[in-house]
Design a protein around this motif. Structure first.
Motif, short mmCIF file in Angstrom:
data_model
loop_
_atom_site.label_atom_id
_atom_site.label_comp_id
_atom_site.label_asym_id
_atom_site.label_seq_id
_atom_site.Cartn_x
_atom_site.Cartn_y
_atom_site.Cartn_z
N ALA A 96 -7.06 8.16 -2.71
CA ALA A 96 -7.98 7.71 -1.66
C ALA A 96 -9.22 7.07 -2.26
O ALA A 96 -9.66 6.01 -1.79
CB ALA A 96 -8.36 8.90 -0.78
N ASN A 97 -9.80 7.68 -3.31
CA ASN A 97 -10.98 7.11 -3.96
C ASN A 97 -10.68 5.76 -4.59
O ASN A 97 -11.46 4.82 -4.47
CB ASN A 97 -11.52 8.06 -5.03
N ILE A 117 0.84 -1.21 0.00
CA ILE A 117 0.00 0.00 0.00
C ILE A 117 0.87 1.26 0.00
O ILE A 117 0.58 2.23 -0.69
CB ILE A 117 -1.01 -0.01 1.18
N GLU A 118 1.98 1.24 0.76
CA GLU A 118 2.90 2.38 0.77
C GLU A 118 3.53 2.56 -0.60
O GLU A 118 3.67 3.69 -1.08
CB GLU A 118 3.99 2.18 1.82
N ASN A 119 3.89 1.46 -1.24
CA ASN A 119 4.48 1.50 -2.58
C ASN A 119 3.52 2.13 -3.58
O ASN A 119 3.90 2.99 -4.37
CB ASN A 119 4.82 0.06 -3.00
N ILE A 120 2.27 1.69 -3.56
CA ILE A 120 1.26 2.22 -4.48
C ILE A 120 1.08 3.72 -4.26
O ILE A 120 1.15 4.52 -5.20
CB ILE A 120 -0.09 1.49 -4.30
N ILE A 121 0.87 4.11 -3.01
CA ILE A 121 0.59 5.51 -2.69
C ILE A 121 1.79 6.39 -3.03
O ILE A 121 1.63 7.45 -3.64
CB ILE A 121 0.17 5.66 -1.22
N SER A 147 -9.64 6.81 3.34
CA SER A 147 -9.83 8.24 3.59
C SER A 147 -8.55 8.98 3.19
O SER A 147 -7.45 8.41 3.26
CB SER A 147 -10.12 8.48 5.07
N PRO A 148 -8.67 10.26 2.77
CA PRO A 148 -7.47 11.03 2.43
C PRO A 148 -6.48 11.11 3.59
O PRO A 148 -5.26 11.08 3.39
CB PRO A 148 -8.02 12.42 2.09
N LYS A 149 -7.00 11.16 4.83
CA LYS A 149 -6.13 11.21 6.01
C LYS A 149 -5.27 9.94 6.11
O LYS A 149 -4.08 9.99 6.42
CB LYS A 149 -7.00 11.36 7.26
N LYS A 150 -5.87 8.80 5.80
CA LYS A 150 -5.13 7.52 5.84
C LYS A 150 -4.06 7.48 4.74
O LYS A 150 -2.95 7.00 4.95
CB LYS A 150 -6.14 6.37 5.66
N VAL A 151 -4.39 8.02 3.55
CA VAL A 151 -3.43 8.07 2.45
C VAL A 151 -2.24 8.95 2.83
O VAL A 151 -1.09 8.59 2.60
CB VAL A 151 -4.10 8.57 1.15
N TYR A 152 -2.52 10.12 3.45
CA TYR A 152 -1.44 10.98 3.94
C TYR A 152 -0.54 10.22 4.92
O TYR A 152 0.68 10.31 4.87
CB TYR A 152 -2.00 12.22 4.65
N ALA A 153 -1.16 9.48 5.84
CA ALA A 153 -0.40 8.73 6.85
C ALA A 153 0.51 7.69 6.20
O ALA A 153 1.69 7.57 6.55
CB ALA A 153 -1.35 8.07 7.84
N TYR A 154 -0.04 6.92 5.23
CA TYR A 154 0.78 5.93 4.53
C TYR A 154 1.92 6.60 3.77
O TYR A 154 3.05 6.12 3.75
CB TYR A 154 -0.07 5.11 3.55
N ARG A 155 1.63 7.71 3.10
CA ARG A 155 2.65 8.41 2.31
C ARG A 155 3.75 8.96 3.21
O ARG A 155 4.94 8.84 2.90
CB ARG A 155 2.02 9.52 1.48
N THR A 156 3.38 9.52 4.34
CA THR A 156 4.36 10.04 5.30
C THR A 156 5.24 8.91 5.83
O THR A 156 6.46 9.06 5.92
CB THR A 156 3.64 10.76 6.47
N ARG A 157 4.63 7.78 6.16
CA ARG A 157 5.39 6.63 6.66
C ARG A 157 6.37 6.12 5.59
O ARG A 157 7.52 5.81 5.89
CB ARG A 157 4.44 5.51 7.08
#
Length: 197
Positions: free
Chosen positions: A140-141, A122-126, A146-156
Motif C-alpha cells: 500500500a505504501n 495493478i492486480e499483477n503487481i499486488i 490504502s491497505p483496504k484498496k490493496v486487499y480489494a485488488y488482491r481479492t479480485r
C-alpha cells in the motif's frame, strides 16, 4: 494426437492408461522428469496429476499448456487453483467423470491466454508482491494506496484465477512469479520509513 499421463503415482498412471484403452484412446504413461515438453503439438493432450507430494509438477503447467491441451487431476481435499489448465478435476472423481473430463479436454479448442493477460497491471503487481511475502502495508505504501484498496485488488485477482484467498494460490506460486509483470516502484532512501537525514 497423443495422450500423455504424468503422475508420480504409478497406480494412477497405469489406471488412466487402462481406462483410456477401454475407450480406444492410445495413452502413454510418463514421469515428468522423463518427458520432453518441446515435443508436444497443439493436437496432443497431457493429463497431469498434481498433489502436495509432487507440487513441482505444478511448475510444468504453464509450459505444457502453451504447447498442448492440458487436463489436471488434483489430489487431496484442499482446492488448489490452477489458472492455466484447459480442464481441472479432482483425482478421486468417478471413472465416468474422468472419462468425461478427458473427452471434454480432447474436444476443446485451444485458446492461448497467459495469467498476466487475465489480470490488470495493478492486480499483477499486488498479487506477485503478496506471493513474494510483502505485507499489505508495504504494498500500500509503495503504490500510494490504502491497505483496504490493496486487499480489494488482491481479492479480485485471486477470484479471476479461481481462488477465494491468497493461500489458494501458494502451490502454483512459482509459476505466477515467473510471469513477467511490473514491479513495485522503488523508493528513495529518504522516503523509506524510519530513515532520518
Amino acid at each position: 494426437m497423443n495422450i500423455y499421463i504424468m503422475s508420480s503415482n504409478i497406480y494412477l498412471r497405469y489406471g488412466v492408461v487402462a481406462l483410456a484403452k477401454l475407450k480406444g484412446w492410445k495413452t502413454i504413461a510418463y514421469d515428468l522428469n522423463n518427458f520432453h515438453v518441446e515435443e508436444l503439438t497443439c493436437d496432443d493432450m497431457v493429463i497431469l496429476h498434481v498433489d502436495v507430494k509432487n507440487s513441482y509438477y505444478a511448475r510444468a503447467i504453464s509450459s505444457i499448456n502453451k504447447k498442448s491441451k492440458l487436463l489436471v487431476l488434483l489430489e487431496g481435499t484442499r482446492d488448489i487453483v490452477i489458472g492455466d489448465a484447459d480442464n481441472v478435476i479432482k483425482s478421486r472423481e468417478s471413472l465416468s467423470s474422468i472419462i468425461e473430463a478427458i473427452n471434454f479436454t480432447i474436444k476443446k479448442e485451444k485458446k492461448y491466454r497467459t495469467t498476466s493477460s487475465m489480470l490488470s497491471d495493478i492486480e499483477n503487481i499486488i498479487l506477485n508482491e503478496s506471493l513474494k511475502g510483502s505485507s499489505i502495508n508495504l504494498i500500500a505504501n509503495a503504490l500510494n494506496l490504502s491497505p483496504k484498496k490493496v486487499y480489494a485488488y488482491r481479492t479480485r485477482a485471486c477470484k479471476k484465477l479461481g481462488g477465494k484467498k491468497i493461500n489458494d494460490l501458494l502451490l502454483i506460486r512459482e509459476k505466477l512469479l515467473e510471469d513477467s509483470c511490473p514491479r513495485l516502484p522503488s523508493r528513495s532512501k529518504a522516503e523509506q520509513p524510519g530513515c532520518n537525514l
